[in-house]
Design a protein around this motif. Structure first.
Motif, mmCIF file in Angstrom:
data_model
loop_
_atom_site.group_PDB
_atom_site.id
_atom_site.type_symbol
_atom_site.label_atom_id
_atom_site.label_comp_id
_atom_site.label_asym_id
_atom_site.label_seq_id
_atom_site.Cartn_x
_atom_site.Cartn_y
_atom_site.Cartn_z
ATOM 1 N N LYS A 403 0.790 11.798 2.212
ATOM 2 C CA LYS A 403 1.838 12.678 1.864
ATOM 3 C C LYS A 403 1.466 12.083 0.144
ATOM 4 C CE LYS A 403 6.075 12.779 4.268
ATOM 5 N NZ LYS A 403 7.788 13.213 4.538
ATOM 6 N N LYS A 404 0.813 11.342 -0.091
ATOM 7 C CA LYS A 404 0.110 10.897 -1.489
ATOM 8 C C LYS A 404 -0.821 9.678 -0.998
ATOM 9 C CE LYS A 404 1.752 7.319 -3.633
ATOM 10 N NZ LYS A 404 2.481 6.153 -4.677
ATOM 11 N N ALA A 428 -1.205 17.490 0.405
ATOM 12 C CA ALA A 428 -1.362 15.740 -0.470
ATOM 13 C C ALA A 428 -1.568 15.597 -1.920
ATOM 14 C CB ALA A 428 -2.227 14.509 0.166
#
Length: 491
Positions: A403-404, A428
């Motif tokens: 997600k990051k 992301a």
């Protein structure tokens, strides 16, 4: 204490000098000024001279030492990052026997495939987390069959970082992480891959002893100390492949942490505390820098060979008078999706995400009446970004769903065009940090020499420069562009 970090890259050697106490960069430089060449004597071959790496390492250190910004005698430890999967072979006098077969060389694929079948797919995946593929062990098998006179003279086989460390210290060691990237490490048995070595007919004696990654790998020789103006007490205390090291330099050490780089190649690298692997062998798993027999830490790696090298090729062949920043500005003038122009960035050898097939780079759907120079730049950068997003989807099959992403503010991530494409196509965010491979290697040296209490402390003060979030207003446009790109992938 002052720390010296070295990044043995494909294009150049970078050296960073770091103040250990405040973890701040004192000076950074690279050598040579012009990018190192890759020799390709036959189609699919890619080689470089290890002694030239060593020459460039010394020149970069001398260049840094000449600045007067610090006393070279205060350097206490050296850390090394290096291009992964390369093969270096030495004779009994520790002389290089042949050029290094480097990471993007494709010749060894059949040798890896034969071993994969002979040893058994499930055995290779459960013990090595990979097929032998096109990695270091298979490259050595190619030398054994095609250059037997050279093979008979081999007394030392190693990865590029092991070689550079050995030139500093006259002592050769390796690590579980290094052997794992060559498919020479058995994760289940926690020792070198004896079954694969026996299959290929490699004497175990030709591989260096295994040391802990964060540890003393040797003290530099008096001759090297004198040549470089260093103290004779300096130790090499860290060495790691460029992608595990790049992850470390971004503070990526624990499950759920995700790193990304986009230099010559493009990588997304996630950490797992389980022995995860891809049954299709499109993404790869290697021992991370903090992996030990007692603590599983595996880096699951998705790699695209043709990323920054494509951007460089576009510059050299179409826009030699423009800087990279000027290219980025021009490319940003084109619309998302470049009016249907599609670029496949797979022109740098066999690609793992296609199970070691050589796809080739291409521009597709080119329309002479619609497409401009700006479209060429944008199509290339979007093609790189979309290939990495495609690889992120493959990581999801192994349970790594970022997600990051954490990235150094360098290389392709200096381009807003590229960064926006990967962020908005993947969904992301990207956190851009003030760090790079040589800087991370210096901090690793501090951990390895015991200046820091552990490897986490060494990277605890890395600065976040900015975070790029997906833009809801651009989501549909990038989804459409990525869909068109995927539809043009080879079957």
């Amino acid at each position: 204490m002052i720390l010296c970090g070295i990044d043995v890259g494909t294009s150049s050697i970078k050296v960073s000098i770091v103040d250990a106490a405040n973890q701040q960069l004192i000076y950074s430089t690279s050598f040579p000024e012009v990018e190192n060449e890759i020799s390709s004597p036959q189609l699919g071959f890619a080689e470089q001279d290890p002694e030239h790496w060593w020459y460039c390492v010394k020149q970069a250190i001398l260049k840094a030492n000449s600045t007067g910004l610090y006393d070279p005698k205060n350097i206490g430890a050296i850390g090394i990052s290096y291009q992964m999967h390369g093969l270096v072979v030495l004779d009994k006098n520790t002389q290089v026997l042949r050029p290094s077969i480097i990471w993007c060389d494709s010749r060894a694929t059949p040798y890896g495939e034969k071993a994969y079948i002979a040893l058994g797919e499930s055995f290779c995946q459960s013990h090595y987390l990979n097929s032998p593929g096109n990695f270091t062990a298979a490259k050595l098998a190619w030398v054994k069959e095609n250059q037997p006179a050279i093979f008979e003279q081999i007394t030392q086989v190693m990865l590029p970082g092991d070689f550079i460390a050995g030139r500093f210290t006259s002592t050769f060691t390796t690590t579980a992480s290094a052997l794992s990237e060559g498919i020479l490490w058995d994760f289940k048995a926690s020792h070198p891959a004896k079954d694969l070595m026996a299959y290929y007919g490699f004497p175990e004696s030709i591989f260096p002893p295994v040391h802990a990654l964060f540890s003393v790998h040797g003290t530099i020789t008096s001759a090297v100390a004198s040549e470089l103006g260093l103290g004779s007490h300096v130790k090499v205390t860290y060495k790691a492949g460029d992608q595990p090291n790049n992850a470390y330099s971004l503070g990526v050490l624990h499950p759920g942490d995700i790193a990304t780089t986009a230099g010559t190649s493009g990588v997304v690298y996630g950490i797992s505390d389980e022995l995860k692997y891809d049954k299709e062998n499109r993404v790869n798993s290697f021992a991370h820098v903090n992996h030990t027999a007692a603590k599983t830490s595996v880096g699951v790696l998705m790699c695209i060979n043709g990323t920054g090298i494509l951007n460089r090729w576009v510059k050299q062949n179409f826009f030699p008078s423009l800087s990279y920043s000027q290219m980025n500005e021009l490319g940003a003038k084109a619309s998302i999706g470049t009016n249907g122009l599609v670029c496949m960035p797979f022109g740098n050898g066999a690609e793992r995400i296609f199970q070691n097939q050589t796809i080739g780079g291409s521009f597709q759907q080119l329309d002479f009446n619609r497409h401009s120079s700006a479209d060429i730049i944008r199509a290339a950068q979007e093609g790189i970004a979309f290939s990495m997003v495609y690889g992120i989807e493959l990581l999801g099959n192994v349970g790594v769903k970022p997600k990051k992403l954490k990235a150094g503010f360098a290389n392709m991530y200096l381009s807003d065009l590229f960064t926006q494409a990967i962020v908005n196509a993947s969904g992301a965010s990207v956190e851009l940090l003030e760090s790079d491979g040589a800087f991370g290697a210096a901090l690793g040296a501090g951990a390895g020499v015991g200046y820091y209490t552990n490897e986490d402390e060494a990277v605890s003060h890395i600065k976040v420069l900015k975070t790029i979030q997906p833009d809801a207003g651009l989501k549909n446009a990038y989804a459409d562009a990525y869909g068109v790109w995927k539809n043009n992938l080879p079957a």
